[in-house]
Design a protein around this motif. Structure first.
Motif, short mmCIF file in Angstrom:
data_model
loop_
_atom_site.label_atom_id
_atom_site.label_comp_id
_atom_site.label_asym_id
_atom_site.label_seq_id
_atom_site.Cartn_x
_atom_site.Cartn_y
_atom_site.Cartn_z
N GLU A 64 28.24 23.97 -0.28
CA GLU A 64 29.23 22.91 -0.37
C GLU A 64 28.62 21.65 -0.98
N LYS A 65 27.42 21.27 -0.54
CA LYS A 65 26.76 20.09 -1.10
C LYS A 65 26.43 20.30 -2.57
N GLN B 222 29.61 19.89 -4.59
CA GLN B 222 30.00 18.49 -4.71
C GLN B 222 29.09 17.75 -5.68
N SER C 120 29.87 18.61 -9.25
CA SER C 120 31.14 18.07 -9.75
C SER C 120 31.11 16.57 -9.97
N ALA D 261 29.48 11.82 -4.98
CA ALA D 261 30.31 12.71 -4.15
C ALA D 261 29.71 12.86 -2.76
N GLU E 158 31.26 11.20 0.84
CA GLU E 158 31.52 11.99 2.04
C GLU E 158 30.68 11.52 3.22
#
Length: 406
Positions: free
Chosen positions: A73-74, A77, A80, A85, A89
């Motif tokens: 997930e990291k 992010q 992207s 990002a 978060e």
């Protein structure tokens, strides 16, 4: 036994592209990223760079980069939208070594040299010798035990060979020390280059009059009690220490072993003296009842942990209410005490003595007191005549009475 996590890994002041730090491409596989991380972590190992203060910073940078790229997930992010990002978060940077698999989970311990409260590190020499496959491996047959003494920051390696039936039943490897020595029990997996990569480690803990550590491969999820997690949780909130006692229960990474030879080691974890130990390998087939009991007890502990989490919420609400009521009690008590004090003070003001004492002339008090006495009626109701003229009963002549009695 199981994953270890180095918490609150701080980001470098100047953050470089994690792919550049680890020298991997953006389409690198998880295994390639793990391999790159392990290589660099060993390169900047504090034990090997005592005279190089930059090594610690480089190690932090490598660890920070790996914390991003090892988490799907990291990594997504970051790919992207970059660091923004992750910052948006408000994600804490952590090294989750449960993702390492066969990679050296011991790197979590290296942070103890960098100010993070993780347990002691393993010597870089031991890790490199294992990776190079140059260590001496002694056989440890199932159902046997071996005793020995291992020097500080050194390791004794053992090979445990199991057949299909034993693998299906599960095995247990335990180390104990009646001398209460400090040690680590290590489990290695075969590396791609023929060496051994550290997969699991278990710290010795004191139980009664011995220290011990064990690894359990029983085909169901087994848990380890990580005292470091407990200590960190308690340190954050000492008042709720009871509720944190089960937070250190962590799932083990490996729950079963396949048939073949598996490498374990006993590492001397004392900087001043050798560690005396006895290591044994057991087949769980002869401990079926004990195995089921362990499964049952750990399930109860997990349920209890969830119950404690819920109860902690109730407890905190009740405690807050109790503190509120206690504060109100103190305030009301103070208020009542003050009112009674004022009442007593008013009562005390109703007195002649106090009024007279306010006069500046000291003789006035005496005069007023005498006048008061003169004006007040006598206790016997007389008009103030001399009492000496009155006859008293104790002066009556009782001689006649005496004669009659005689």
């Amino acid at each position: 036994m199981g994953s270890k996590k180095a918490e609150s890994t701080s980001a470098p002041v100047i953050r470089r592209d994690p792919y550049d730090v680890l020298s991997v491409s953006r389409d690198s596989t998880d295994q390639e990223i793990k391999t790159a991380y392990r290589k660099l972590a060993l390169k900047y190992h504090p034990d090997k760079n005592a005279s190089n203060p930059e090594a610690s910073e480089l190690f932090k940078e490598v660890a920070y980069s790996y914390s991003i790229l090892s988490d799907p997930e990291k990594r997504r992010q970051y790919d992207s939208a970059g660091f923004e990002a992750l910052d948006a978060e408000n994600m804490d940077m952590e090294i989750d070594l449960s993702n390492l698999g066969t990679v050296n989970t011991v790197f979590a311990a290296l942070f103890s040299k960098l100010g993070v409260p993780i347990k002691t590190t393993i010597s870089a020499n031991v890790l490199e010798e294992a990776l190079n496959g140059t260590v001496t491996v002694r056989p440890l047959p199932i159902g046997t035990s071996v005793s020995g003494k291992v020097d500080k920051q050194c390791a004794h390696f053992f090979g445990v060979t199991i057949n299909e039936q034993q693998a299906e039943s599960g095995i247990v490897v335990r180390v104990t020390s009646t001398a209460q020595s400090k040690f680590k029990l290590l489990y290695f997996e075969q590396d791609a280059n023929g060496g051994y990569g550290l997969a699991l480690q278990e710290e010795s803990e004191k139980t009664g009059k011995v220290t011990s550590a064990g690894m359990y491969f029983l085909h169901f999820q087994v848990y380890r009690m990580d005292s470091t997690v407990n200590a960190l949780a308690i340190a954050k909130d000492p008042d709720a220490a009871f509720f944190k006692r089960l937070e250190g229960l962590q799932p083990c990474e490996v729950s079963e072993l396949k048939a073949g030879t598996h490498i374990f080691a006993v590492y001397g974890d004392n900087f001043f003296k050798t560690a005396t130990y006895t290591i044994e390998a057991l087949c769980a087939k002869t401990y079926e009842d004990t195995t089921e009991k362990l499964k049952e007890i750990e399930a109860q502990i997990l349920r209890k942990r969830n119950e404690l989490r819920q109860f902690e919420t109730e407890y905190r609400k009740a405690l807050a209410r109790f503190q509120e009521v206690t504060n109100k009690y103190s305030q009301e008590k103070q208020s009542v005490d003050e009112l009674l004090k004022q009442r007593d003070s008013i009562h005390a003001s109703f007195t002649v003595t106090r009024m007279v004492s306010n006069f500046s002339n000291g003789s006035t008090s005496k005069v007023l007191s005498e006048d008061s006495k003169a004006e007040s009626p006598k206790e016997d109701g007389s008009d103030g005549k001399d009492k000496s003229t009155k006859k008293k009963w104790f002066n009556l002549n009782l001689k006649g009475s005496d004669k009659k009695l005689g």
